[in-house]
Design a protein around this motif. Structure first.
Motif, PDB file in Angstrom:
ATOM      1  N   GLN B  37       0.832  -1.214   0.000  1.00  3.28           N
ATOM      2  CA  GLN B  37       0.000   0.000   0.000  1.00  3.28           C
ATOM      3  C   GLN B  37       0.863   1.260   0.000  1.00  3.28           C
ATOM      4  O   GLN B  37       0.363   2.352   0.306  1.00  3.28           O
ATOM      5  N   GLY B  38       2.150   1.102  -0.296  1.00  4.60           N
ATOM      6  CA  GLY B  38       3.030   2.276  -0.372  1.00  4.60           C
ATOM      7  C   GLY B  38       3.628   2.699   0.955  1.00  4.60           C
ATOM      8  O   GLY B  38       4.207   3.782   1.067  1.00  4.60           O
ATOM      9  N   ASP B  39       3.517   1.823   1.964  1.00  2.00           N
ATOM     10  CA  ASP B  39       3.975   2.178   3.312  1.00  2.00           C
ATOM     11  C   ASP B  39       5.158   1.297   3.743  1.00  2.00           C
ATOM     12  O   ASP B  39       4.973   0.133   4.092  1.00  2.00           O
ATOM     13  N   PRO B  40       6.378   1.847   3.729  1.00  5.92           N
ATOM     14  CA  PRO B  40       7.545   1.037   4.096  1.00  5.92           C
ATOM     15  C   PRO B  40       7.731   0.878   5.612  1.00  5.92           C
ATOM     16  O   PRO B  40       8.661   0.190   6.037  1.00  5.92           O
ATOM     17  N   SER B  41       6.852   1.456   6.423  1.00  7.75           N
ATOM     18  CA  SER B  41       7.093   1.462   7.881  1.00  7.75           C
ATOM     19  C   SER B  41       7.107   0.055   8.485  1.00  7.75           C
ATOM     20  O   SER B  41       7.805  -0.192   9.470  1.00  7.75           O
ATOM     21  N   GLY B  42       6.354  -0.867   7.889  1.00  8.03           N
ATOM     22  CA  GLY B  42       6.352  -2.237   8.410  1.00  8.03           C
ATOM     23  C   GLY B  42       7.733  -2.860   8.330  1.00  8.03           C
ATOM     24  O   GLY B  42       8.233  -3.434   9.305  1.00  8.03           O
ATOM     25  N   TYR B  43       8.370  -2.734   7.161  1.00 10.88           N
ATOM     26  CA  TYR B  43       9.727  -3.276   7.009  1.00 10.88           C
ATOM     27  C   TYR B  43      10.737  -2.519   7.862  1.00 10.88           C
ATOM     28  O   TYR B  43      11.650  -3.124   8.439  1.00 10.88           O
ATOM     29  N   LEU B  44      10.582  -1.217   7.952  1.00  9.26           N
ATOM     30  CA  LEU B  44      11.541  -0.447   8.762  1.00  9.26           C
ATOM     31  C   LEU B  44      11.424  -0.815  10.239  1.00  9.26           C
ATOM     32  O   LEU B  44      12.435  -0.997  10.920  1.00  9.26           O
ATOM     33  N   ASP B  45      10.200  -0.976  10.728  1.00  7.11           N
ATOM     34  CA  ASP B  45      10.011  -1.366  12.138  1.00  7.11           C
ATOM     35  C   ASP B  45      10.548  -2.771  12.405  1.00  7.11           C
ATOM     36  O   ASP B  45      10.984  -3.077  13.514  1.00  7.11           O
ATOM     37  N   LEU B  46      10.499  -3.603  11.387  1.00  8.42           N
ATOM     38  CA  LEU B  46      10.900  -5.008  11.541  1.00  8.42           C
ATOM     39  C   LEU B  46      12.413  -5.206  11.356  1.00  8.42           C
ATOM     40  O   LEU B  46      12.944  -6.267  11.655  1.00  8.42           O
ATOM     41  N   SER B  47      13.097  -4.193  10.842  1.00  7.16           N
ATOM     42  CA  SER B  47      14.524  -4.348  10.557  1.00  7.16           C
ATOM     43  C   SER B  47      15.381  -3.898  11.734  1.00  7.16           C
ATOM     44  O   SER B  47      15.077  -2.907  12.400  1.00  7.16           O
ATOM     45  N   ALA B  48      16.455  -4.642  11.963  1.00  9.18           N
ATOM     46  CA  ALA B  48      17.392  -4.328  13.046  1.00  9.18           C
ATOM     47  C   ALA B  48      18.309  -3.173  12.630  1.00  9.18           C
ATOM     48  O   ALA B  48      18.466  -2.881  11.442  1.00  9.18           O
ATOM     49  N   GLY B 127      13.237 -10.885  22.673  1.00  9.00           N
ATOM     50  CA  GLY B 127      12.291 -11.901  22.228  1.00  9.00           C
ATOM     51  C   GLY B 127      11.665 -11.566  20.881  1.00  9.00           C
ATOM     52  O   GLY B 127      10.835 -12.315  20.368  1.00  9.00           O
ATOM     53  N   GLN B 128      12.056 -10.442  20.329  1.00  7.04           N
ATOM     54  CA  GLN B 128      11.519  -9.984  19.037  1.00  7.04           C
ATOM     55  C   GLN B 128      12.424 -10.446  17.890  1.00  7.04           C
ATOM     56  O   GLN B 128      13.642 -10.273  17.963  1.00  7.04           O
ATOM     57  N   TRP B 129      11.832 -11.050  16.852  1.00  6.30           N
ATOM     58  CA  TRP B 129      12.579 -11.363  15.632  1.00  6.30           C
ATOM     59  C   TRP B 129      12.725 -10.100  14.790  1.00  6.30           C
ATOM     60  O   TRP B 129      11.746  -9.396  14.551  1.00  6.30           O
ATOM     61  N   LYS B 130      13.963  -9.828  14.358  1.00  5.09           N
ATOM     62  CA  LYS B 130      14.215  -8.657  13.512  1.00  5.09           C
ATOM     63  C   LYS B 130      15.005  -9.075  12.266  1.00  5.09           C
ATOM     64  O   LYS B 130      15.858  -9.974  12.334  1.00  5.09           O
ATOM     65  N   ILE B 131      14.761  -8.387  11.168  1.00  4.60           N
ATOM     66  CA  ILE B 131      15.477  -8.680   9.918  1.00  4.60           C
ATOM     67  C   ILE B 131      16.884  -8.085   9.987  1.00  4.60           C
ATOM     68  O   ILE B 131      17.043  -6.891  10.258  1.00  4.60           O
ATOM     69  N   ILE B 132      17.894  -8.917   9.721  1.00  4.64           N
ATOM     70  CA  ILE B 132      19.274  -8.398   9.661  1.00  4.64           C
ATOM     71  C   ILE B 132      19.827  -8.434   8.239  1.00  4.64           C
ATOM     72  O   ILE B 132      20.907  -7.912   7.988  1.00  4.64           O
ATOM     73  N   GLN B 133      19.106  -9.071   7.333  1.00  2.00           N
ATOM     74  CA  GLN B 133      19.525  -9.142   5.938  1.00  2.00           C
ATOM     75  C   GLN B 133      18.326  -9.297   5.037  1.00  2.00           C
ATOM     76  O   GLN B 133      17.500 -10.183   5.263  1.00  2.00           O
ATOM     77  N   THR B 134      18.211  -8.432   4.020  1.00  2.00           N
ATOM     78  CA  THR B 134      17.161  -8.522   3.001  1.00  2.00           C
ATOM     79  C   THR B 134      17.806  -8.573   1.620  1.00  2.00           C
ATOM     80  O   THR B 134      18.702  -7.786   1.334  1.00  2.00           O
ATOM     81  N   HIS B 135      17.338  -9.494   0.792  1.00  2.00           N
ATOM     82  CA  HIS B 135      17.817  -9.558  -0.600  1.00  2.00           C
ATOM     83  C   HIS B 135      16.617  -9.792  -1.508  1.00  2.00           C
ATOM     84  O   HIS B 135      16.041 -10.870  -1.514  1.00  2.00           O
ATOM     85  N   TRP B 136      16.249  -8.759  -2.262  1.00  4.41           N
ATOM     86  CA  TRP B 136      15.209  -8.855  -3.291  1.00  4.41           C
ATOM     87  C   TRP B 136      15.870  -8.854  -4.660  1.00  4.41           C
ATOM     88  O   TRP B 136      16.752  -8.037  -4.921  1.00  4.41           O
ATOM     89  N   SER B 137      15.432  -9.759  -5.536  1.00  6.31           N
ATOM     90  CA  SER B 137      15.888  -9.695  -6.934  1.00  6.31           C
ATOM     91  C   SER B 137      14.761 -10.136  -7.847  1.00  6.31           C
ATOM     92  O   SER B 137      13.840 -10.836  -7.417  1.00  6.31           O
ATOM     93  N   PHE B 138      14.832  -9.683  -9.101  1.00  7.79           N
ATOM     94  CA  PHE B 138      13.830 -10.095 -10.085  1.00  7.79           C
ATOM     95  C   PHE B 138      14.116 -11.512 -10.562  1.00  7.79           C
ATOM     96  O   PHE B 138      15.272 -11.896 -10.773  1.00  7.79           O
ATOM     97  N   ILE B 139      13.067 -12.293 -10.768  1.00  9.75           N
ATOM     98  CA  ILE B 139      13.186 -13.566 -11.484  1.00  9.75           C
ATOM     99  C   ILE B 139      13.464 -13.244 -12.950  1.00  9.75           C
ATOM    100  O   ILE B 139      12.745 -12.427 -13.548  1.00  9.75           O
ATOM    101  N   ARG B 140      14.476 -13.857 -13.519  1.00  7.81           N
ATOM    102  CA  ARG B 140      14.817 -13.720 -14.934  1.00  7.81           C
ATOM    103  C   ARG B 140      14.712 -12.264 -15.432  1.00  7.81           C
ATOM    104  O   ARG B 140      13.872 -11.945 -16.293  1.00  7.81           O
TER     105      ARG B 140
END
Lengths: 144, 144
Positions: B37-48, B127-140
């Motif tokens: 929905q155009g809101d990056p706050s979820g990923y930012l809150d979840l990232s370490a 006790g909170q899981w946080k993202i320490i590494q994200t890798h997005w890439s396009f298929i083909r």
């Protein structure tokens, strides 16, 4: 062969240390240097049975070492990288798992391929670190 | 919103269990649905704080939450995904670290973007899981 060791270690546990960082990067470079000569055996030997794998040519995630072996079989002898630069390798580790990330410039004559790479290593009960997840992607594929 | 739960869990420790798999996938979906929905706050809150990040538009690995915040600031409000399919999410976990991999189809009207994704989560002392590494890439990306 340019061999950069600008590694940064992030440790989340008192029992992990600089040695883990050096071990992981050395394992990766050893496999990569075989790969650069057209030999995928280094990566296959280093990968766990349960490895999962992405690269820019896969249609979906590959699951398991057997699938990876079959996939690499067709690439054997196709890669001839004359020089590489592993840029800013970073290891983030807990006792039994470590994430290695880096950018890679691979030179084939005048051509350079620029990569993002994420490897996740698991410390097996034997004491051997094995890759359980590989993700290769091109930097800015829209500019290729 | 299509919501597939075909998750497979690979556990390397007796103390990890199906709950970890479900927790990780639920965290990811919650952040992704805000993102759509155009809101990056979820990923930012979840990232370490120490998160590292790759996507097809970065020139090199981004290091740290501040760099990611700055990067996402420019994208805010730009994404309008009407439907997504998270395909074959898989979690490979030890006690304090977990790797989530999946393919993602994101639909914007008639257009579909097809992704590979690797997220590495760390269990923080809170006790909170946080993202320490994200890798997005396009298929083909060569077929895009």
């Amino acid at each position: 062969m340019k061999n950069l060791f600008m590694a940064k270690m992030t440790s989340f546990s008192q029992t992990t240390n600089e040695d883990v960082c050096e071990t992981i990067i050395a394992l990766e470079k050893s496999a990569l240097e075989k790969w650069n000569q057209g030999d995928p055996s280094g990566y296959l030997d280093l990968s766990a049975d349960e490895v999962v794998y992405f690269d820019p040519f896969t249609e979906k995630r590959l699951d398991g070492l057997e699938a990876l072996k079959k996939y690499y079989e067709a690439i054997k002898g196709q890669v001839h990288v004359s020089k590489y630069e592993m840029l800013n390798p970073k290891v983030q580790a807990v006792n039994e798992m470590a994430v290695l990330t880096f950018n890679l410039f691979s030179y084939e004559g005048d051509k350079v391929n620029k990569w993002n790479c994420t490897e996740v290593y698991l410390l097996e009960k034997s004491g051997q670190w094995k890759i359980i997840q590989t993700h290769w992607s091109f930097i800015r594929p829209d500019l290729k």
